[in-house]
Design an enzyme around this catalytic site. Structure first.
Site, short mmCIF file in Angstrom:
data_model
loop_
_atom_site.label_atom_id
_atom_site.label_comp_id
_atom_site.label_asym_id
_atom_site.label_seq_id
_atom_site.Cartn_x
_atom_site.Cartn_y
_atom_site.Cartn_z
CB SER A 168 -0.96 -0.04 1.20
OG SER A 168 -1.94 0.95 1.11
CG ASP A 187 7.80 4.66 -11.61
OD1 ASP A 187 8.33 3.53 -11.64
OD2 ASP A 187 6.58 4.84 -11.78
CE LYS A 213 -4.76 -2.12 0.85
NZ LYS A 213 -4.84 -0.71 0.45
#
Length: 533
Positions: A300, A311, A325
């Site tokens: 999460s 990224d 999740k």
């Protein structure tokens, strides 16, 4: 099928539909809080479902526990939606909310019951009990007018000790052979989400975050500034086994590593328009090298942080593929004190990947995902450590990453899957390890405090042969005779009990400094930092 059997089969389904109807028609949504109103405000004609419910309550052959049946029905209904929408009964809501708030009102101790006596295991520094004079090793005899020695449960003592901030509680304590009275003024007790912050090397810091609560960012910033003041240039950020929490705290942390207005995460759902979270201020750590530690229990909000830093090529990720999740829940408080956590959106990393793993085969299949990873060798095999059938994306620097099932690390570290012996499991289950270290600390507190800092303790403390013999005798007296221990069992017990001892002296930071000694993921992180230009 007999009529009674038919009714038993259909009851959960009927209740599910009734509860859905009640939530859709019988509640008003305002500022993320649902307040109860009558379903009949919306319809003068009672539905067949409501009539069936009334008949069940009025005519069913056996007594029906409406609360239990209703709660089970709601859970069953939500499980058909996704694995993370959930109903929280009123009796559990306070504890869950306190965990996310990062504090509660109490007296500031950790306790355990030995031989029907409540023993003080730890005292929160500067908390109400510390100010009143309580110490590790104290035993509770009375709380208020209630005698608690010999006839109290953990829940019972919690109810007696907790109360509104500013209120007082009178206690009688046994210290050694002396009975002592204390008056404790209850206050706000922190539930820290930051477990440890210290230097691994003179220039490499280490911070471990166990959850994302309302105080996490504040705790993180204080530790970051402390370590920078000690000479930290690079950072190992450990979010292994961090199951997530409050999204905004993870976003704020990511902001400290990312420059300009870089996208951190965005959320979007069928009834929720796209919402972007971007870096919005100069970060405190935009330049130093960062390694993020994750594992299969990182989920999460942890994955939001890991996905953003990966990224933007701001951190190297070390460990094993995270949980997967990527669903966002909002909590709605219901009129009876319970709450609904409903999935309202998915979150996406800056490259556009959703890392939510599939759940189309049902909750049981979803819950067994980690077991399958173990059985398929993913915990020990780097080639298997990726999201199956995940769509490929590119990071800002052109590195290939995958969606559809968690964050795949840049550097894989296998789990230690060699099993400990059954006898160690039995010792754990019967609290023998915790109990022995508690009594060892009480007998050796002055000697242990002489180490002054956990680094010296990690380096110099060793269990003696006498200590081991004392442990074996203690286990036998606890009803668990230990005939022999394998070399692995003894190593495991040595490190775990040493860490528990350190926790009494230096709290969670001492515990993790011991447990991190020889940790292969941390060793790999330090190596990556050293090799990174």
């Amino acid at each position: 099928m007999p009529e009674k059997k038919k009714l038993q089969v259909w009851l959960p389904f009927l209740f599910s539909i009734i509860m859905v109807l009640g939530m859709v028609l019988g509640y008003k949504l305002k500022e993320n809080t649902i307040t109860a109103t009558s379903i009949f405000q919306f319809s003068k004609k009672r539905s067949p479902l409501q009539e069936v419910l009334d008949l069940v309550m009025l005519k069913y052959v056996d007594k029906v526990d409406t609360d239990t049946l209703g709660n089970d029905a709601i859970q069953d209904m939500l499980s058909k939606l996704d694995p993370h929408s959930s109903f929280i009964p009123a009796r559990r809501l306070t504890d869950i909310n306190e965990d996310l708030q990062g504090n509660f009102q109490g007296i500031g101790i950790e306790f355990q019951i030995f031989h029907d006596t409540v023993n003080v295991m730890n005292v929160v520094p500067d908390g109400p009990s510390a100010k009143a004079g309580l110490m590790i090793g104290d035993k509770f005899l009375k709380v208020g007018d209630s005698a608690v020695a010999g006839k109290i449960t953990s829940e019972g003592i919690k109810k007696l000790l907790r109360g509104p901030g500013g209120s007082t509680v009178q206690v009688e304590i046994l210290r050694g052979k002396e009975k002592l009275p204390f008056t404790i003024t209850r206050g706000l007790i922190p539930l820290p989400s930051l477990d440890a912050a210290y230097l691994l090397t003179p220039s490499t810091g280490y911070i471990r975050i166990s959850k994302f609560a309302e105080t996490t960012y504040e705790e993180f910033m204080a530790s970051l500034e402390k370590l920078q003041g000690m000479g930290m240039k690079d950072l190992v950020l450990d979010i292994r086994s961090n199951g997530g929490g409050i999204l905004g705290e993870a976003v704020d942390m990511a902001d400290e590593f990312l420059s300009d207005d870089k996208l951190i995460v965005y959320t979007e759902g069928n009834h929720v328009s796209r919402q972007e979270y971007r870096a919005k201020r100069p970060g405190l750590f935009e330049k130093g090298k960062v390694v993020l530690l994750i594992d299969e229990a990182s989920a999460s909000a942890s994955e939001v942080l890991a996905g953003a830093l990966q990224d933007w090529d701001r951190a190297e990720i070390v460990g094993r593929r995270s949980f997967g999740k990527g669903l966002v829940q909002e909590q709605y408080d219901l009129s009876d004190g319970s709450a609904l956590r409903l999935t309202v959106a998915r979150y996406y990393t800056p490259s556009g990947r959703s890392i939510q793993k599939p759940y189309d085969k049902g909750v049981d299949d979803y819950d067994n995902d980690l077991v399958r990873r173990y059985e398929h060798g993913e915990m020990v095999n780097a080639d298997s450590n990726h999201a199956e059938h995940g769509k490929a994306y590119k990071t800002n620097g052109g590195k290939t990453v995958y969606g559809g099932g968690g964050i795949t690390p840049d550097y894989f570290v296998a789990a230690d899957t060699s099993a400990i012996g059954n006898i160690v499991t039995v010792l754990y289950q019967n609290n023998v390890i915790n109990n022995f270290t508690y009594f060892y600390y009480l007998a050796n507190a002055d000697k242990l405090k002489a180490y002054q800092q956990p680094q010296r303790f990690v380096r110099d403390f060793q269990w003696t042969d006498k200590d081991w013999q004392d442990f074996l005798r203690f286990a036998k007296q606890s009803g668990i005779p230990v005939a022999s221990l394998t070399e692995k069992d003894r190593y495991f017990l040595n490190q775990r009990m040493k860490a528990l001892i350190a926790r009494y002296v230096w709290r969670s930071e001492g515990f993790f400094e011991v447990m991190n000694d020889g940790d292969r993921a941390i060793e790999k992180a330090v190596e990556v930092i050293g090799n990174k230009k």
